[in-house]
Design a protein around this motif. Structure first.
Motif, PDB file in Angstrom:
ATOM      1  N   SER A 100     -17.620 -11.082 -15.959  1.00 39.58           N
ATOM      2  CA  SER A 100     -18.376 -11.331 -17.390  1.00 39.58           C
ATOM      3  C   SER A 100     -19.162 -10.448 -17.988  1.00 39.58           C
ATOM      4  CB  SER A 100     -19.226 -12.405 -16.862  1.00 39.58           C
ATOM      5  OG  SER A 100     -20.207 -12.231 -16.008  1.00 39.58           O
ATOM      6  N   ALA A 101     -19.415  -9.506 -17.325  1.00 40.22           N
ATOM      7  CA  ALA A 101     -20.277  -8.212 -17.797  1.00 40.22           C
ATOM      8  C   ALA A 101     -19.382  -7.140 -18.541  1.00 40.22           C
ATOM      9  CB  ALA A 101     -20.963  -7.438 -16.626  1.00 40.22           C
ATOM     10  N   LEU A 102     -17.944  -7.540 -18.630  1.00 37.36           N
ATOM     11  CA  LEU A 102     -17.253  -6.651 -19.418  1.00 37.36           C
ATOM     12  C   LEU A 102     -17.543  -6.938 -20.988  1.00 37.36           C
ATOM     13  CD1 LEU A 102     -13.859  -6.743 -17.401  1.00 37.36           C
ATOM     14  CD2 LEU A 102     -15.347  -4.993 -17.599  1.00 37.36           C
ATOM     15  N   ASN A 103     -18.197  -7.986 -21.202  1.00 33.96           N
ATOM     16  CA  ASN A 103     -18.297  -8.617 -22.541  1.00 33.96           C
ATOM     17  C   ASN A 103     -19.899  -8.480 -22.858  1.00 33.96           C
ATOM     18  OD1 ASN A 103     -15.814  -9.248 -22.993  1.00 33.96           O
ATOM     19  ND2 ASN A 103     -15.880 -11.240 -21.736  1.00 33.96           N
ATOM     20  N   ASP A 104     -20.367  -7.496 -22.092  1.00 32.56           N
ATOM     21  CA  ASP A 104     -22.082  -7.491 -22.365  1.00 32.56           C
ATOM     22  C   ASP A 104     -22.296  -6.986 -23.858  1.00 32.56           C
ATOM     23  OD1 ASP A 104     -24.818  -7.510 -20.260  1.00 32.56           O
ATOM     24  OD2 ASP A 104     -24.735  -6.117 -22.080  1.00 32.56           O
ATOM     25  N   PRO A 105     -23.413  -7.245 -24.601  1.00 34.23           N
ATOM     26  CA  PRO A 105     -23.595  -6.664 -25.600  1.00 34.23           C
ATOM     27  C   PRO A 105     -23.866  -5.167 -25.683  1.00 34.23           C
ATOM     28  CG  PRO A 105     -25.256  -8.315 -25.123  1.00 34.23           C
ATOM     29  CD  PRO A 105     -24.395  -8.307 -23.979  1.00 34.23           C
ATOM     30  N   VAL A 106     -24.476  -4.742 -24.451  1.00 33.10           N
ATOM     31  CA  VAL A 106     -24.788  -3.386 -24.271  1.00 33.10           C
ATOM     32  C   VAL A 106     -23.742  -2.446 -23.837  1.00 33.10           C
ATOM     33  CG1 VAL A 106     -26.648  -1.856 -23.432  1.00 33.10           C
ATOM     34  CG2 VAL A 106     -27.149  -4.125 -23.996  1.00 33.10           C
ATOM     35  N   PRO A 107     -23.426  -1.190 -24.583  1.00 35.34           N
ATOM     36  CA  PRO A 107     -22.101  -0.557 -24.103  1.00 35.34           C
ATOM     37  C   PRO A 107     -22.333  -0.013 -22.808  1.00 35.34           C
ATOM     38  CG  PRO A 107     -22.923   0.035 -26.353  1.00 35.34           C
ATOM     39  CD  PRO A 107     -23.825  -1.067 -25.849  1.00 35.34           C
ATOM     40  N   ILE A 108     -23.487   0.342 -22.399  1.00 32.36           N
ATOM     41  CA  ILE A 108     -23.707   0.830 -20.937  1.00 32.36           C
ATOM     42  C   ILE A 108     -23.415   0.070 -19.997  1.00 32.36           C
ATOM     43  CG2 ILE A 108     -26.270   0.530 -20.763  1.00 32.36           C
ATOM     44  CD1 ILE A 108     -24.092   3.751 -19.558  1.00 32.36           C
ATOM     45  N   VAL A 109     -23.916  -1.154 -20.175  1.00 28.14           N
ATOM     46  CA  VAL A 109     -23.343  -2.217 -19.111  1.00 28.14           C
ATOM     47  C   VAL A 109     -21.931  -2.565 -19.030  1.00 28.14           C
ATOM     48  CG1 VAL A 109     -24.016  -4.645 -18.627  1.00 28.14           C
ATOM     49  CG2 VAL A 109     -25.518  -3.326 -19.498  1.00 28.14           C
ATOM     50  N   ARG A 110     -21.447  -2.654 -20.147  1.00 24.03           N
ATOM     51  CA  ARG A 110     -19.694  -2.828 -20.158  1.00 24.03           C
ATOM     52  C   ARG A 110     -19.230  -1.771 -19.601  1.00 24.03           C
ATOM     53  NH1 ARG A 110     -20.854  -3.648 -25.847  1.00 24.03           N
ATOM     54  NH2 ARG A 110     -19.783  -1.844 -26.249  1.00 24.03           N
ATOM     55  N   ALA A 111     -19.600  -0.482 -19.789  1.00 21.89           N
ATOM     56  CA  ALA A 111     -18.957   0.700 -19.119  1.00 21.89           C
ATOM     57  C   ALA A 111     -19.128   0.682 -17.535  1.00 21.89           C
ATOM     58  CB  ALA A 111     -19.535   2.002 -19.733  1.00 21.89           C
ATOM     59  N   THR A 112     -20.324   0.189 -17.042  1.00 27.00           N
ATOM     60  CA  THR A 112     -20.659   0.094 -15.892  1.00 27.00           C
ATOM     61  C   THR A 112     -19.856  -1.233 -15.095  1.00 27.00           C
ATOM     62  OG1 THR A 112     -23.097   0.920 -16.130  1.00 27.00           O
ATOM     63  CG2 THR A 112     -22.534  -0.213 -14.124  1.00 27.00           C
ATOM     64  N   ALA A 113     -19.722  -2.138 -15.807  1.00 30.48           N
ATOM     65  CA  ALA A 113     -18.937  -3.211 -15.261  1.00 30.48           C
ATOM     66  C   ALA A 113     -17.226  -2.834 -14.935  1.00 30.48           C
ATOM     67  CB  ALA A 113     -18.945  -4.537 -16.325  1.00 30.48           C
ATOM     68  N   ALA A 114     -16.928  -1.756 -15.673  1.00 30.44           N
ATOM     69  CA  ALA A 114     -15.504  -1.466 -15.676  1.00 30.44           C
ATOM     70  C   ALA A 114     -15.266  -0.923 -14.178  1.00 30.44           C
ATOM     71  CB  ALA A 114     -15.240  -0.384 -16.537  1.00 30.44           C
ATOM     72  N   ALA A 115     -16.230  -0.322 -13.729  1.00 30.93           N
ATOM     73  CA  ALA A 115     -15.806   0.188 -12.185  1.00 30.93           C
ATOM     74  C   ALA A 115     -16.099  -0.888 -11.184  1.00 30.93           C
ATOM     75  CB  ALA A 115     -16.522   1.400 -12.014  1.00 30.93           C
ATOM     76  N   ALA A 116     -16.506  -2.090 -11.597  1.00 29.93           N
ATOM     77  CA  ALA A 116     -17.340  -3.020 -10.543  1.00 29.93           C
ATOM     78  C   ALA A 116     -15.969  -4.108 -10.652  1.00 29.93           C
ATOM     79  CB  ALA A 116     -18.530  -3.651 -11.302  1.00 29.93           C
ATOM     80  N   VAL A 117     -14.959  -4.217 -11.310  1.00 32.85           N
ATOM     81  CA  VAL A 117     -14.084  -5.341 -11.363  1.00 32.85           C
ATOM     82  C   VAL A 117     -12.718  -4.648 -10.363  1.00 32.85           C
ATOM     83  CG1 VAL A 117     -14.932  -6.254 -13.412  1.00 32.85           C
ATOM     84  CG2 VAL A 117     -12.976  -4.619 -13.381  1.00 32.85           C
ATOM     85  N   LEU A 118     -13.007  -3.468  -9.771  1.00 33.89           N
ATOM     86  CA  LEU A 118     -11.755  -3.071  -9.259  1.00 33.89           C
ATOM     87  C   LEU A 118     -11.270  -3.496  -8.037  1.00 33.89           C
ATOM     88  CD1 LEU A 118     -12.185   0.774 -10.222  1.00 33.89           C
ATOM     89  CD2 LEU A 118     -10.864  -0.813 -11.210  1.00 33.89           C
ATOM     90  N   TRP A 119     -11.794  -4.417  -7.451  1.00 34.18           N
ATOM     91  CA  TRP A 119     -11.543  -5.256  -6.065  1.00 34.18           C
ATOM     92  C   TRP A 119     -10.976  -6.310  -6.392  1.00 34.18           C
ATOM     93  CZ3 TRP A 119     -15.189  -1.322  -6.466  1.00 34.18           C
ATOM     94  CH2 TRP A 119     -15.013  -0.202  -5.465  1.00 34.18           C
ATOM     95  N   LEU A 120     -10.681  -6.801  -7.509  1.00 35.44           N
ATOM     96  CA  LEU A 120      -9.860  -7.914  -7.829  1.00 35.44           C
ATOM     97  C   LEU A 120      -8.368  -7.403  -7.889  1.00 35.44           C
ATOM     98  CD1 LEU A 120     -11.377  -9.001 -11.101  1.00 35.44           C
ATOM     99  CD2 LEU A 120     -11.662 -10.421  -8.882  1.00 35.44           C
ATOM    100  N   PRO A 121      -7.568  -8.524  -7.667  1.00 32.64           N
ATOM    101  CA  PRO A 121      -5.928  -8.076  -7.778  1.00 32.64           C
ATOM    102  C   PRO A 121      -5.796  -7.375  -9.011  1.00 32.64           C
ATOM    103  CG  PRO A 121      -5.981 -10.498  -7.115  1.00 32.64           C
ATOM    104  CD  PRO A 121      -7.655  -9.888  -7.719  1.00 32.64           C
ATOM    105  N   ALA A 122      -4.844  -6.402  -8.886  1.00 35.37           N
ATOM    106  CA  ALA A 122      -4.685  -5.282 -10.056  1.00 35.37           C
ATOM    107  C   ALA A 122      -4.416  -5.831 -11.225  1.00 35.37           C
ATOM    108  CB  ALA A 122      -3.393  -4.514  -9.717  1.00 35.37           C
ATOM    109  N   ASP A 123      -3.605  -6.727 -11.473  1.00 32.10           N
ATOM    110  CA  ASP A 123      -3.247  -7.438 -12.954  1.00 32.10           C
ATOM    111  C   ASP A 123      -4.381  -8.225 -13.151  1.00 32.10           C
ATOM    112  OD1 ASP A 123      -0.617  -6.508 -12.405  1.00 32.10           O
ATOM    113  OD2 ASP A 123       0.251  -8.453 -11.823  1.00 32.10           O
TER     114      ASP A 123
END
Length: 302
Positions: A100-123
């Motif tokens: 959900s944080a990939l849609n955060d209104p603050v850019p630095i939060v979105r950027a941080t979220a990018a590395a936090a979703v990597l343990w999901l299935p790749a697709d």
């Protein structure tokens, strides 16, 4: 007679009290809870139920739930820290909360979220990250590209190739690095075109002039990625780089290393010329590349 009557009356009275006691107890409990309910307007009852629900969760689920709640904080740094905590768990359940944080209104939060979703299935990770490649903020696009590389998913290749034409150096470099991490051969032409525009069609945005890449980091990243992919289709562009004395020595060194990784003997003549380069590190890289190619060509047991 009088004594027996008194005893009978006392026993009847005790039986009556025992019958009344459960009702009295319930009244006492209600009276005890009532002030709490009145004070909290029912909130305390809800909190009690919530606490009971939390007691049924595992320690991991409790930790994830805590970070989920922190993602709703008004404080930017609290949300970022929550994402870093979720990332550190390295669990799909934690990454799913971070989506959900990939849609955060603050850019630095979105950027941080990018590395936090990597343990999901790749697709699933790729589906969440690709929209960030079009984010208006450079840093977000850069971090999304790096994260897509870590998914190792071929479904991210086309979107990353498009980012090789991004107007920002950091994003182009991140896309080149990511394509090497994925290692899919369909990216070879686009990466080679960064090193040598004549090697293929370089993806560019409308209105952007085509020409050789000038940023050294992007050039090095493209050369390194061609070596990681290991396709012979990348040879002409890499040989062109190693022979071009106008290019920075560190770019030519990266090309020499990549040629060694690909292992094609066709690169040896250019590498031998580079062994006499003025830059000793380039000369050493060329020498090691030749040795590596030789080892790859020597049959085992010989």
């Amino acid at each position: 007679m009088h004594h027996n009557l008194l005893v009978a009356l006392k026993k009847k009275d005790m039986r009556s009290k025992r019958k009344l006691w459960p009702a009295l107890s319930a009244v006492i409990v209600v009276i005890g809870i009532l002030p709490l309910t009145i004070r909290g307007g029912g909130v305390d009852t809800a909190r009690i139920l919530q606490d009971q629900s939390r007691q049924a969760l595992t320690p991991l689920q409790l930790a994830i739930e805590e970070q989920r709640q922190r993602l709703n904080s008004a404080e930017i740094e609290v949300r970022r820290d929550a994402l870093m905590q979720l990332r550190a768990m390295q669990r799909p359940e934690a990454s799913r909360v971070a989506l959900s944080a990939l849609n955060d209104p603050v850019p630095i939060v979105r950027a941080t979220a990018a590395a936090a979703v990597l343990w999901l299935p790749a697709d699933e990770s790729v589906a969440g990250l690709i929209p960030l490649l079009s984010d208006k903020e450079e840093f977000v696009r850069q971090q999304a590209a790096y994260a897509l590389g870590q998914t190792r998913s071929r479904s991210a290749v086309n979107a990353l190739i498009e980012r090789l034409g991004d107007k920002q150096d950091s994003v182009r470099g991140a896309a080149a690095v990511a394509l090497g991490e994925i290692g899919d051969g369909t990216a070879v032409t686009a990466l080679a075109a960064i090193l040598n525009p004549q090697a293929g069609l370089k993806p560019t945005k409308k209105g952007k002039k085509s020409g050789r890449e000038k940023n050294a980091f992007v050039l090095r990243s493209a050369a390194r990625s061609l070596g990681q992919i290991g396709s012979r289709a990348g040879l002409p562009a890499l040989i062109n780089v190693i022979q071009d004395e106008k290019l920075a020595d560190d770019v030519r060194r990266e090309a020499a290393v990549a040629l060694g990784s690909i292992g094609d003997p066709a690169a040896v003549p250019a590498l031998r010329d580079a062994e006499t380069a003025r830059d000793p590190y380039l000369a050493e890289a060329a020498h090691e590349a030749i040795r590596k190619i030789s080892r790859l060509q020597t049959p085992r047991g010989v």
